[in-house]
Design a protein around this motif. Structure first.
Motif, PDB file in Angstrom:
ATOM      1  N   PRO A   1     -36.448   8.894  31.842  1.00 30.53           N
ATOM      2  CA  PRO A   1     -35.550   9.727  32.652  1.00 30.53           C
ATOM      3  C   PRO A   1     -35.541   9.280  34.110  1.00 30.53           C
ATOM      4  CG  PRO A   1     -37.550  10.931  32.068  1.00 30.53           C
ATOM      5  CD  PRO A   1     -37.574   9.661  31.280  1.00 30.53           C
ATOM      6  N   THR A   2     -34.355   9.263  34.697  1.00 30.06           N
ATOM      7  CA  THR A   2     -34.205   8.861  36.091  1.00 30.06           C
ATOM      8  C   THR A   2     -32.988   9.549  36.679  1.00 30.06           C
ATOM      9  OG1 THR A   2     -34.037   6.955  37.592  1.00 30.06           O
ATOM     10  CG2 THR A   2     -32.813   6.823  35.533  1.00 30.06           C
ATOM     11  N   ALA A   3     -32.962   9.715  37.992  1.00 31.29           N
ATOM     12  CA  ALA A   3     -31.865  10.409  38.661  1.00 31.29           C
ATOM     13  C   ALA A   3     -30.549   9.671  38.442  1.00 31.29           C
ATOM     14  CB  ALA A   3     -32.158  10.523  40.155  1.00 31.29           C
ATOM     15  N   ARG A   4     -29.477  10.448  38.259  1.00 30.81           N
ATOM     16  CA  ARG A   4     -28.149   9.847  38.127  1.00 30.81           C
ATOM     17  C   ARG A   4     -27.723   9.228  39.450  1.00 30.81           C
ATOM     18  NH1 ARG A   4     -25.347  15.057  35.396  1.00 30.81           N
ATOM     19  NH2 ARG A   4     -26.975  16.035  36.696  1.00 30.81           N
ATOM     20  N   GLN A   5     -26.830   8.249  39.360  1.00 26.73           N
ATOM     21  CA  GLN A   5     -26.499   7.441  40.530  1.00 26.73           C
ATOM     22  C   GLN A   5     -25.067   6.931  40.443  1.00 26.73           C
ATOM     23  OE1 GLN A   5     -27.642   3.051  40.996  1.00 26.73           O
ATOM     24  NE2 GLN A   5     -29.367   4.064  41.996  1.00 26.73           N
ATOM     25  N   VAL A   6     -24.462   6.727  41.607  1.00 29.17           N
ATOM     26  CA  VAL A   6     -23.170   6.049  41.697  1.00 29.17           C
ATOM     27  C   VAL A   6     -23.258   5.073  42.871  1.00 29.17           C
ATOM     28  CG1 VAL A   6     -22.140   7.780  43.245  1.00 29.17           C
ATOM     29  CG2 VAL A   6     -20.656   6.368  41.796  1.00 29.17           C
ATOM     30  N   GLN A   7     -22.607   3.943  42.760  1.00 31.75           N
ATOM     31  CA  GLN A   7     -22.615   2.961  43.848  1.00 31.75           C
ATOM     32  C   GLN A   7     -21.548   3.323  44.878  1.00 31.75           C
ATOM     33  OE1 GLN A   7     -22.646  -0.489  40.897  1.00 31.75           O
ATOM     34  NE2 GLN A   7     -23.815  -1.356  42.599  1.00 31.75           N
ATOM     35  N   ALA A   8     -21.941   3.307  46.140  1.00 27.66           N
ATOM     36  CA  ALA A   8     -21.021   3.667  47.209  1.00 27.66           C
ATOM     37  C   ALA A   8     -19.834   2.721  47.273  1.00 27.66           C
ATOM     38  CB  ALA A   8     -21.754   3.694  48.547  1.00 27.66           C
ATOM     39  N   ALA A   9     -20.003   1.503  46.775  1.00 26.29           N
ATOM     40  CA  ALA A   9     -18.907   0.530  46.775  1.00 26.29           C
ATOM     41  C   ALA A   9     -17.700   1.028  45.974  1.00 26.29           C
ATOM     42  CB  ALA A   9     -19.397  -0.803  46.208  1.00 26.29           C
ATOM     43  N   ARG A  10     -17.909   2.005  45.099  1.00 28.44           N
ATOM     44  CA  ARG A  10     -16.791   2.569  44.334  1.00 28.44           C
ATOM     45  C   ARG A  10     -15.918   3.473  45.187  1.00 28.44           C
ATOM     46  NH1 ARG A  10     -18.892   5.127  38.871  1.00 28.44           N
ATOM     47  NH2 ARG A  10     -16.642   5.503  38.741  1.00 28.44           N
ATOM     48  N   GLY A  11     -16.373   3.811  46.395  1.00 27.68           N
ATOM     49  CA  GLY A  11     -15.553   4.552  47.331  1.00 27.68           C
ATOM     50  C   GLY A  11     -15.844   6.036  47.404  1.00 27.68           C
ATOM     51  N   TYR A  12     -15.209   6.662  48.413  1.00 26.00           N
ATOM     52  CA  TYR A  12     -15.457   8.085  48.662  1.00 26.00           C
ATOM     53  C   TYR A  12     -15.065   8.953  47.480  1.00 26.00           C
ATOM     54  CZ  TYR A  12     -14.736  12.815  50.293  1.00 26.00           C
ATOM     55  OH  TYR A  12     -14.756  14.186  50.388  1.00 26.00           O
ATOM     56  N   SER A  13     -13.951   8.681  46.847  1.00 23.43           N
ATOM     57  CA  SER A  13     -13.465   9.534  45.762  1.00 23.43           C
ATOM     58  C   SER A  13     -14.462   9.594  44.620  1.00 23.43           C
ATOM     59  CB  SER A  13     -12.108   9.042  45.241  1.00 23.43           C
ATOM     60  OG  SER A  13     -11.133   9.120  46.249  1.00 23.43           O
ATOM     61  N   ALA A  14     -15.031   8.435  44.271  1.00 20.61           N
ATOM     62  CA  ALA A  14     -16.023   8.403  43.199  1.00 20.61           C
ATOM     63  C   ALA A  14     -17.278   9.164  43.616  1.00 20.61           C
ATOM     64  CB  ALA A  14     -16.376   6.964  42.852  1.00 20.61           C
ATOM     65  N   ALA A  15     -17.669   9.035  44.885  1.00 17.82           N
ATOM     66  CA  ALA A  15     -18.850   9.746  45.369  1.00 17.82           C
ATOM     67  C   ALA A  15     -18.613  11.252  45.381  1.00 17.82           C
ATOM     68  CB  ALA A  15     -19.218   9.257  46.762  1.00 17.82           C
ATOM     69  N   ALA A  16     -17.410  11.665  45.789  1.00 16.87           N
ATOM     70  CA  ALA A  16     -17.090  13.095  45.816  1.00 16.87           C
ATOM     71  C   ALA A  16     -17.090  13.678  44.402  1.00 16.87           C
ATOM     72  CB  ALA A  16     -15.735  13.311  46.488  1.00 16.87           C
ATOM     73  N   MET A  17     -16.556  12.927  43.446  1.00 16.14           N
ATOM     74  CA  MET A  17     -16.569  13.385  42.055  1.00 16.14           C
ATOM     75  C   MET A  17     -18.004  13.477  41.534  1.00 16.14           C
ATOM     76  SD  MET A  17     -14.491  11.795  38.800  1.00 16.14           S
ATOM     77  CE  MET A  17     -12.958  11.979  39.737  1.00 16.14           C
ATOM     78  N   PHE A  18     -18.822  12.490  41.911  1.00 16.86           N
ATOM     79  CA  PHE A  18     -20.225  12.494  41.520  1.00 16.86           C
ATOM     80  C   PHE A  18     -20.919  13.738  42.072  1.00 16.86           C
ATOM     81  CE2 PHE A  18     -24.664  11.271  42.583  1.00 16.86           C
ATOM     82  CZ  PHE A  18     -25.129  10.958  41.308  1.00 16.86           C
ATOM     83  N   ALA A  19     -20.638  14.083  43.342  1.00 18.75           N
ATOM     84  CA  ALA A  19     -21.246  15.252  43.971  1.00 18.75           C
ATOM     85  C   ALA A  19     -20.830  16.538  43.257  1.00 18.75           C
ATOM     86  CB  ALA A  19     -20.876  15.315  45.446  1.00 18.75           C
ATOM     87  N   GLN A  20     -19.582  16.587  42.774  1.00 17.04           N
ATOM     88  CA  GLN A  20     -19.142  17.763  42.033  1.00 17.04           C
ATOM     89  C   GLN A  20     -19.933  17.922  40.733  1.00 17.04           C
ATOM     90  OE1 GLN A  20     -14.920  17.628  41.353  1.00 17.04           O
ATOM     91  NE2 GLN A  20     -14.395  18.118  43.485  1.00 17.04           N
TER      92      GLN A  20
END
Length: 412
Positions: free
Chosen positions: A127-146
């Motif tokens: 088990p490990t924390a979920r992650q998204v790469q910032a290179a995918r942009g703000y929209s992907a990060a905002a969706m990840f935060a949701q």
């Protein structure tokens, strides 16, 4: 056996790695940019020869140094720094000189890039924390935060410690993060998980089996300690939970670790967290293919009445530990050797910018029988670890907590 030790003078206790290698009959060859005259007598006595370069950042100079040793002493068997900063250069030198006893260039991404580490954790079902790469942009990060909820953590994909780490509490801070952080495309954004950080510190043989295991417990937020210049304390535990041993060994297997001293970091959950597990379970944070930083190897020795420098040097020379060879007890775990004394080895440091209730002399007087290290921290480490450190070995949890309180208590 010819062993090239990169930067053997830092931290200053690393002469002990060289010393134990020499005791095992190894030819120890040092390369660094420090003047020979500045080396300690102990280190000089441990090295067969020392090669000074003008800059360790200059790969051509490092290559020429290794080539010189190779010409003079023959085939180089090991190249190692045991230092996070030089891991990539170590791997390049090994690859260029066909030294197969360590990590090669093609393997470096998996242990340096946090985004790559996730793939190996997944392979090992760790088990490990979920992650998204910032290179995918703000929209992907905002969706990840949701999906995971605020707060979230933004940190460099390749980085040491908590440097450059940001705790993001809401959408406004997320927007600012993408606008203001330099090279934000080189960051990853992770789910925030609460709990102590516990490291699995182990020496692994060429078959991927542990010769020694220990647990170090770090504060929940190294990031806040660095960014807010808070006081630091951490400790090496007297024992290591079975759960940590199991997840540590699974991580060693997933990353195919061979012939290394490793420092693998995990969150110990302080409350139940769905699919990640229950309170007290461990969730992977990141791997570090070198010993824990600072003077932690010495703290491990004090906690377990052992010698990890020798165990490591025995691994290099013999692929086993000779420290326990005279006994039939389990060599995998120092904590299973009942003839050894076990302690909490506790580090607490102070910052010159803070005011404290108890003086330096008060600490020395109160803990004079327990202090095992007391010194100023090197400037390069002081940002994270404070300016003045005190390290003690104590028998009980209550004594451990009282020591930290005494050292850190602020003046009124």
């Amino acid at each position: 056996m010819n062993f090239i030790f990169i930067s053997p003078q830092f931290p200053h206790t690393y002469w002990e790695f060289c010393n134990r290698l020499k005791q095992n009959g190894v030819t120890v060859l040092g390369i660094a940019d420090a003047p020979y005259e500045s080396l300690t007598l102990e280190l000089k006595d441990s090295l067969t020869e020392y090669y000074k370069v003008d800059s360790m950042e200059d790969y051509d100079q490092m290559f020429r140094a290794v080539a010189y040793f190779s010409f003079k002493y023959g085939k180089i068997d090991w190249i190692e720094s045991n230092n996070e900063y030089w891991l990539e250069q170590d791997a390049r030198l090994r690859t260029d000189f066909n030294v197969t006893t360590g990590i090669q260039v093609g393997q470096i991404k998996s242990i340096k890039e946090k985004s790559e580490m996730k793939k190996y954790y997944s392979k090992g079902e760790i088990p490990t924390a979920r992650q998204v790469q910032a290179a995918r942009g703000y929209s992907a990060a905002a969706m990840f935060a949701q999906i995971v909820g605020f707060p979230i953590i933004g940190k460099p994909d390749v980085g040491v410690g908590a440097g450059g780490t940001h705790k993001i509490h809401n959408e406004e801070e997320l927007i600012a993060f993408f606008k203001e952080v330099p090279n934000v495309e080189n960051y990853v954004i992770e789910e925030f998980i609460t709990g102590d950080i516990c490291s699995y510190d182990a020496i692994i043989n060429s078959s991927g089996e542990p010769l020694f295991e220990s647990m170090t417990v770090w504060p929940p937020s190294i990031m806040d300690i660095v960014n807010k210049q808070l006081d630091l304390s951490y400790y090496v535990a007297k024992d290591i939970p079975e759960k940590l041993k199991n997840v540590g060994r699974a991580t060693v297997k997933a990353f195919d670790v061979k012939s290394r001293f490793v420092h693998l970091e995990f969150f110990r959950l302080n409350k139940d967290k769905g699919d990640y597990g229950r309170e007290g379970d461990f969730v992977a944070l990141e791997v570090n293919m070198r010993p824990a930083g600072g003077y932690t190897p010495d703290m491990i020795n004090f906690a377990h009445s052992t010698d990890v420098y020798k165990i490591w040097a025995d691994m290099v020379a013999y692929d086993k530990s000779k420290l326990a060879s005279s006994s039939s007890h389990d060599i995998h775990n120092a904590l299973s050797r009942p003839w050894q004394d076990e302690y909490f080895c506790v580090f607490a440091s102070r910052r010159d910018s803070h005011k404290y209730k108890h003086t330096h002399e008060d600490i020395l007087a109160r803990y004079k029988d327990s202090i095992v290290m007391c010194e100023r921290m090197p400037e390069i480490l002081s940002g994270a670890m404070g300016n003045q450190m005190y390290t003690v070995k104590l028998k009980t949890e209550e004594q451990k907590d009282e020591f930290v309180k005494f050292v850190h208590e602020a003046s009124e």
